[in-house]
Each structure stands twice: as C-alpha cells, then as structure tokens.
Write a protein that holds these residues in place. Structure first.
Motif, PDB file in Angstrom:
ATOM      1  N   SER A 179       0.824  -1.211   0.000  1.00 33.41           N
ATOM      2  CA  SER A 179       0.000   0.000   0.000  1.00 33.41           C
ATOM      3  C   SER A 179       0.858   1.261   0.000  1.00 33.41           C
ATOM      4  CB  SER A 179      -0.929  -0.008   1.210  1.00 33.41           C
ATOM      5  OG  SER A 179      -0.185  -0.069   2.428  1.00 33.41           O
ATOM      6  N   TRP A 180       1.968   1.248   0.728  1.00 36.33           N
ATOM      7  CA  TRP A 180       2.851   2.413   0.731  1.00 36.33           C
ATOM      8  C   TRP A 180       3.469   2.642  -0.650  1.00 36.33           C
ATOM      9  CZ3 TRP A 180       5.654   0.955   5.935  1.00 36.33           C
ATOM     10  CH2 TRP A 180       4.791   1.247   6.994  1.00 36.33           C
ATOM     11  N   CYS A 183       0.705   3.970  -3.057  1.00 38.79           N
ATOM     12  CA  CYS A 183       0.312   5.337  -2.706  1.00 38.79           C
ATOM     13  C   CYS A 183       1.408   6.337  -3.053  1.00 38.79           C
ATOM     14  CB  CYS A 183      -0.028   5.405  -1.221  1.00 38.79           C
ATOM     15  SG  CYS A 183      -0.665   6.998  -0.661  1.00 38.79           S
ATOM     16  N   THR A 184       2.643   6.011  -2.745  1.00 34.46           N
ATOM     17  CA  THR A 184       3.753   6.930  -3.020  1.00 34.46           C
ATOM     18  C   THR A 184       3.919   7.169  -4.518  1.00 34.46           C
ATOM     19  OG1 THR A 184       4.880   6.148  -1.016  1.00 34.46           O
ATOM     20  CG2 THR A 184       6.195   7.340  -2.639  1.00 34.46           C
ATOM     21  N   ILE A 187       0.976   9.367  -5.966  1.00 33.77           N
ATOM     22  CA  ILE A 187       1.113  10.778  -5.582  1.00 33.77           C
ATOM     23  C   ILE A 187       2.275  11.426  -6.320  1.00 33.77           C
ATOM     24  CG2 ILE A 187       1.628  12.314  -3.647  1.00 33.77           C
ATOM     25  CD1 ILE A 187       0.137  10.423  -1.820  1.00 33.77           C
ATOM     26  N   ILE A 212      -6.198   7.884  -4.803  1.00 29.82           N
ATOM     27  CA  ILE A 212      -5.241   8.298  -3.779  1.00 29.82           C
ATOM     28  C   ILE A 212      -5.855   8.192  -2.388  1.00 29.82           C
ATOM     29  CG2 ILE A 212      -3.899  10.256  -2.939  1.00 29.82           C
ATOM     30  CD1 ILE A 212      -3.525  11.126  -5.828  1.00 29.82           C
ATOM     31  N   LEU A 213      -7.136   8.567  -2.247  1.00 28.71           N
ATOM     32  CA  LEU A 213      -7.788   8.456  -0.942  1.00 28.71           C
ATOM     33  C   LEU A 213      -7.885   7.003  -0.487  1.00 28.71           C
ATOM     34  CD1 LEU A 213     -10.660  11.100  -1.239  1.00 28.71           C
ATOM     35  CD2 LEU A 213      -8.493  11.297  -0.021  1.00 28.71           C
ATOM     36  N   VAL A 216      -4.436   5.907   0.565  1.00 27.27           N
ATOM     37  CA  VAL A 216      -4.081   6.486   1.871  1.00 27.27           C
ATOM     38  C   VAL A 216      -4.771   5.720   2.989  1.00 27.27           C
ATOM     39  CG1 VAL A 216      -4.346   8.532   3.309  1.00 27.27           C
ATOM     40  CG2 VAL A 216      -3.531   8.762   0.964  1.00 27.27           C
ATOM     41  N   SER A 219      -2.943   2.551   3.448  1.00 27.84           N
ATOM     42  CA  SER A 219      -1.637   2.802   4.061  1.00 27.84           C
ATOM     43  C   SER A 219      -1.739   3.045   5.559  1.00 27.84           C
ATOM     44  CB  SER A 219      -0.971   4.015   3.388  1.00 27.84           C
ATOM     45  OG  SER A 219      -0.814   3.795   2.000  1.00 27.84           O
TER      46      SER A 219
END
Length: 672
Positions: A179-180, A183-184, A187, A212-213, A216, A219
């Motif tokens: 997930s990190w 997400c990274t 973004i 993105i939500l 997050v 994450s």
C-alpha cells in the motif's frame, strides 16, 4: 463588360470608404476589436503530453511481478500454517479476497480496495493505453486491450485485499509495503504531471482523487492491523471465529429488548413532525447490534465513487466548452442569431451596432452554464440522498427477513434458500448497484438540465427583461380555457362534498343520485380536457420519480405482478435470499453454540462461556456444576426453539426431518 465590372468595383470601394474601417471589420470573424476578449481565452493553448519520472509502464512492470510474488508467498504461508507443517503438502490454492458472507472487522479495508479497483476501471475507459504493460495500442486493437485490462486490474490489486484475510503479522507487513508503494508512486506521478491534455487539463488529477484516498486509507489500515497483531496473541487471532463478536452483540441486542411500558395509543403527529421523520429517513444512523453486510457496504462505496466520476466527466466535458464559446463570441455570430430571431434586437437593420445584443448572447450563455452546473449539483445530491436512504431500507428488509416475515418484504411468498439465480444475483449485486448509479445520474442530468433551461429562458429571463414570451402569450390567450377547467374542478368537489355525500355519525352514503348522474353527463367533455392535463402531469411525475429512484434497487419501477421484469429489483430480491439464508446472525450464533467444545466440570476456569450463558445477558456467578449445566441447556433449547419456529426455516426443517440420516440415524444397506 470589362468597363461595367471596373465601374462596379469602384462603386464597392467608394461604399466601403464611406462605411469606414471599423464598420467593415465587423463583418470578419477573426478580427478582434474587443480588448476584453483575448486570443488565449478564445483559443487556449494546447497542453503537451507530460512524462512523469515513474511512467505508468515502469510502475506496472515493477509492481505486477511483486504483487504476484506476494500472492504466491502468502498462499505458501497459509498452506504451511493451516494444512500441514510442510509447504509441499498439495498445491497451494488462491487466497480468498474477503469473506463476503461473514461479518469481519476489515470492511473498510475491503471497501477501499473495491473503490480503488472501480476508479481504475473508470480511468481505463478513456485512456489511450488501457494496458500499461503493452506498447502504445492502435485504434483497431485498443478495444481488445481494454477487455484484457478488465481482467488485469483485479489481479493487480488482488494482494492488497488478500493480505488482510490471512490475519498474520507477515501478511500485514506485506500489506503495509504494498500500500505504501502504490500510494507513493501515484502521488509522485500526479505531482510531476498535474496537467494532461485529456478532456480538461486537470481532469486526470481530479479523477485520481478517489484512488489516492483509497490508497491512503490502506496505508493507514495495514499499520494499524500490524500494531494490533503485536498487542494480541497470535494463537487467539488464528483460532477466533470470524464474526463471532458481531453475532454475540446481535443476540444481546435482540434478547435484551423489553416491551415498552405505558399506553400503546399512538398520538397523532402534526405536519412538522412528519416532515422531520421523513427527512431523518434519509440519514442513516447506526443501530446497536446490527451491522451492514459487506456486500451492501461495497455497493454503497462504489456507487458514491461512480457518482463522483460521472459528475466530474460531465462537468469538465461541457462547462469549459461553454466558457470558450462565450469568450469567443463575436458580433458576426450575433448578427446571424439576430437574423434567425434567437436574440431580440432593437435595430436589426443596423448590423454594425450590436454591443447590446452581444452582451445579451453572453448573458444567455452564462445562464446556460449556471443551469448546467445547478442541475448537476442537484442530481448528485439527490443520488447520494437516495443511496444513503437505501441503507436504512436495506436494514429494515434484512431484519424483517431475519424474523421470518417474508410477505412484509416481498409481495408473494418466497423460500429463502440458495438457487442458481440467487447465487448469480448475489455475485453481481454490487456491480449492478454501481452501474445503476451511473445511469441514474446521467438520466437525471438530462432531465433536470432541460427543465432548468426551460424554466430560465421561458420564465426567469422574460420576467427580468419585462418582455412577453410565447409561453406567457399562450397562457394569456387561453385564460378562458384554464378558468373553465378550474371552475369545473371546484364545482365537482363542492357538489360532491355538500350535495352528493350524506354524512352520518359513523358512515357516509351517496345521496341525490339523479343530480349526480346529470352532472356526470354534462361535465364529461370538460373532464376529458382535465384528464389530458392529468395525463401530462402523470407522465412528468412518473419520469421524475423513476429518474430519481433509478439507482434504488430495493424498489421496483414496475407494477406488482411484473416486478420480475425489473432486472435491478430481481437481483436485489435474490441477493436477500443468499444473505438471509447464509448469514443469519441467530443461525450463526446457534451454530457456534453447537460447535462449542465440551469443558471439564471440575475446573472453574473452563466453565461454560458467556455465549452459552445467554450471550452475556447475565454475568456468570459462582454456582455449582449442575446449575451451570442447567443454564447452558436452557439457553441452547431456547435458541433451538426460536429457530424451529422461524417461518423462513420451515421448508428446510421439514426437508431435514424427512431425511432418515437426521440425528445420527444410519441408512440400512440396499437390498439386492
């Protein structure tokens, strides 16, 4: 002939010289005489393609193999822990993405993954390269790659949801890392390239907001699960039955209910209280002891994301175009509109003096833009309100079916058991709800935009300008007709109340029947005209009602008797059958009681659990072993009696009791 031609040319030049350069330039479209309208507003610059540091192809090329390795490793981990100590005992199977029929605590995580998947599919529809792993596709092969991408994206995000079903520290750690990374990278890509040439410069960034939500949320959720795993013993997490706590709370809420004391007479509510009750029905409030099933939560989440994506697409595809047209409006176009009678003009014979008409056209375009935005906002609010209200209606239907009152939900008796159609409907329910939300929003936008434009240009603008339009002229010329209809309706109501209805103390009867027959005959032609207006109103109200409630699957848009032809309502009915027959909380609690292992009598620490003691209704006290066994038996028999008297389980109970193998009986060997 040549002399005549040269003379005509000289006359034209003389006429142009008398007209002046300013008057002549008004007849050219691309001549810019207005300082307020810049060239950039009329023709905005083209946004070039942006290549982020981590391209989509590189992102998918790296993350797809990593996701596959994580999925294979988790499968081997489950095989080693749950089946055999050796990981080579059989072929590892594919992990379950979620326990859709069990009430587990990670519903928000599963909903976030489904929202992530659906948002990716929304972006896929308008993308030139639907499959990032492949080379840029041509127009002829693009549709084939889109079909393949419909299978690729669910597999790509599969590990994000599968890591939570294993309930192990290693899986939580892998979920955090995945997930990190996702997400990274997302973004980073949007920070590198916030603008894109697709439809609108900021459409790509805005369409990635749900993705993105959701990432997050994932994450943050996986680290919370990882921290919780260190505070709770691993063996307890492994042996705990999924959803056991929910079944205990549900039974506790049901068994703790007591009938209210006092008078049962219902006090009549006034109009204000009725309006407040109706408005509160659109606000879903959690109820103690009840939890929305996972499928309903997924359908609600994806439907809200669908509303956002469709509304964003409708907004960026129309509003910037109207703004460009308004900024690029010139006097030459206004002349054409005046000649066609679309724009009123005081001096239509003087084409050079069109300043007032130009401002009028721009005001019309601005009004059109306002109507479009207002109708879109209204459609989004109505759709979200209807979706929110359906949660309360779903809860009422499920609780009613849990009690066995089938006829309170369906118009005819249904047997709540699995079937082929029920299984297919259960699998496709969330997808149907999402698709119906998209179509409902589109239909509402078309209807409300037409209505708002008609109201603005036929009523509001003429009232502001102080002029009469065709609508006001028609109403003014037909006032005797409208007055006749109003008088006829009033006369019929007054006569029916005072002359044709005789009121007694306890009942009402017809009177003056001869006069009633005469009035009925004489007013028949006028009632035909009233019926035409009533038919128009019926058509309008039916269209508005069906458009607003199009996304609501718990009601049918067709009459009773033909409700099965409504695919949305048909799917919802079969979905309820699977949910009630397979996820009945009382049934699950009873099964947990039956599966409760026997405990030694002598050890006080291994006495009957709180579930066997009435689901924590009474705290266990220090009593003898016989007293504990008596209370345990009473709780089990009370629960069995409740299940046996459930009308929805009658057919299943008869089928089981007619089986000679029930209650441990053995079948005799077949006779030769």
């Amino acid at each position: 002939m040549a002399a005549n031609g040269s003379a005509g040319t000289q006359d034209a030049l003389l006429d142009n010289s008398f007209l002046g350069a300013d008057d002549l330039s008004d007849w050219y479209i691309y001549e810019t005489l207005e300082p307020a309208t810049s060239q950039e507003d009329m023709f905005p610059t083209v946004i070039p393609d942006c290549d982020p540091t981590i391209s989509p192809r590189l992102y998918h090329t790296c993350m797809a193999p990593i996701s596959l390795v994580v999925l294979a490793g988790l499968s081997l981990l489950v095989k080693r822990r749950r089946l055999h100590r050796s990981c080579w005992n059989g072929v590892p199977g594919l992990l379950s993405p979620a326990n859709f029929l069990e009430e587990e605590g990670n519903q928000g995580l599963v909903a976030a993954v489904f929202g992530l998947l659906f948002s990716s599919l929304c972006i896929l529809v308008l993308d030139k390269d639907p499959l990032p792993l492949m080379a840029p596709s041509s127009q002829s092969t693009r549709e084939y790659w889109k079909i393949l991408a419909l299978l690729y994206y669910p597999a790509f995000y599969y590990p994000l949801v599968a890591c939570a079903t294993i309930r192990h520290r290693v899986s939580y750690l892998l979920g955090c890392l995945l997930s990190w990374c996702h997400c990274t990278i997302h973004i980073w890509q949007k920070v590198d390239c916030p603008q894109s040439p697709k439809i609108y410069k900021y459409y790509s960034t805005l369409s990635y907001v749900p993705i993105i939500l959701c990432l997050v949320l994932l994450s943050l959720w996986y680290p919370a699960l990882l921290i919780r795993s260190f505070t709770t013993q691993e063996e307890t997490l492994d042996k705990e039955v999924t959803g056991r706590g929910y079944y205990k709370k549900y039974l506790k809420a049901i068994l703790s209910k007591r009938p209210g004391k006092g008078s049962s007479t219902k006090i009549e509510e006034n109009l204000l209280s009725r309006v407040q009750t109706y408005l509160r029905s659109y606000i879903y409030t959690p109820e103690e002891g009840f939890r929305i099933p996972l499928k309903l939560l997924l359908s609600f989440t994806t439907a809200l994301i669908a509303v956002y994506q469709v509304a964003l697409l409708l907004l960026v595809a129309v509003v910037p175009t109207i703004q460009i047209v308004r900024a690029g409006m010139t006097k030459d176009i206004v002349v054409l509109l005046v000649q066609f009678g679309l724009v009123p003009s005081e001096n239509p014979a003087v084409p050079g003096d069109m300043e007032k008409e130009l401002s009028t056209v721009k005001y019309y375009l601005w009004s059109l833009e306002v109507c479009y935005i207002c109708s879109l906002v209204l459609c989004c609010l109505l759709t979200c309100a209807v979706l929110l209200r359906t949660l309360g209606l779903h809860r009422n239907n499920l609780k009613t079916l849990y009690q066995g009152a089938v006829l309170d939900v369906f118009y005819k008796a249904h047997i709540l058991r699995p079937s082929r159609q029920a299984i297919v409907s259960w699998m496709s329910f969330a997808a149907f709800q999402t698709a119906f939300a998209c179509l409902g929003l589109l239909i509402q936008q078309v209807i409300f935009f037409i209505c708002s434009v008609a109201f603005t240009f036929l009523i509001v603008i003429p009232l502001q300008a102080g002029t009469n339009t065709y609508l006001f002229q028609v109403i003014q010329n037909m006032w005797p007709f409208w007055l006749t209809l109003v008088v006829a309706v009033i006369v019929q109501n007054v006569a029916a109340h005072y002359q044709f209805l005789e009121q007694h103390a306890l009942q009402k009867e017809l009177t003056n029947r001869r006069a009633l027959y005469i009035v009925t005959y004489l007013l028949f032609p006028i009632n035909v005209l009233v019926g035409v207006l009533a038919g128009v109103w019926r058509m309008i109200i039916s269209a508005l009602y069906n458009a607003i409630h199009f996304c609501q699957l718990d009601i049918s848009l067709l009459n009773r008797g033909v409700e099965t032809f409504d695919p949305g309502y048909h799917t919802y009915c079969h979905y309820l059958k699977i949910e009630v027959s397979q996820s009945h909380p009382v049934m699950k609690a009873f099964c947990l009681l039956l599966l409760q292992p026997a405990r030694p009598e002598g050890t006080p620490g291994l006495r009957a659990t709180n579930v066997e003691e009435g689901i924590q209704l009474l705290q266990p006290k220090k009593a003898g072993a016989s007293r504990a066994r008596f209370r345990q038996s009473r709780a089990r028999w009370g629960l069995a009696y409740t299940l046996l008297n459930n009308p929805s389980l009658t057919a299943c109970r008869k089928t089981v009791l007619s089986n000679p193998t029930a209650n441990g009986a053995q079948l005799s060997p077949p006779q030769p």
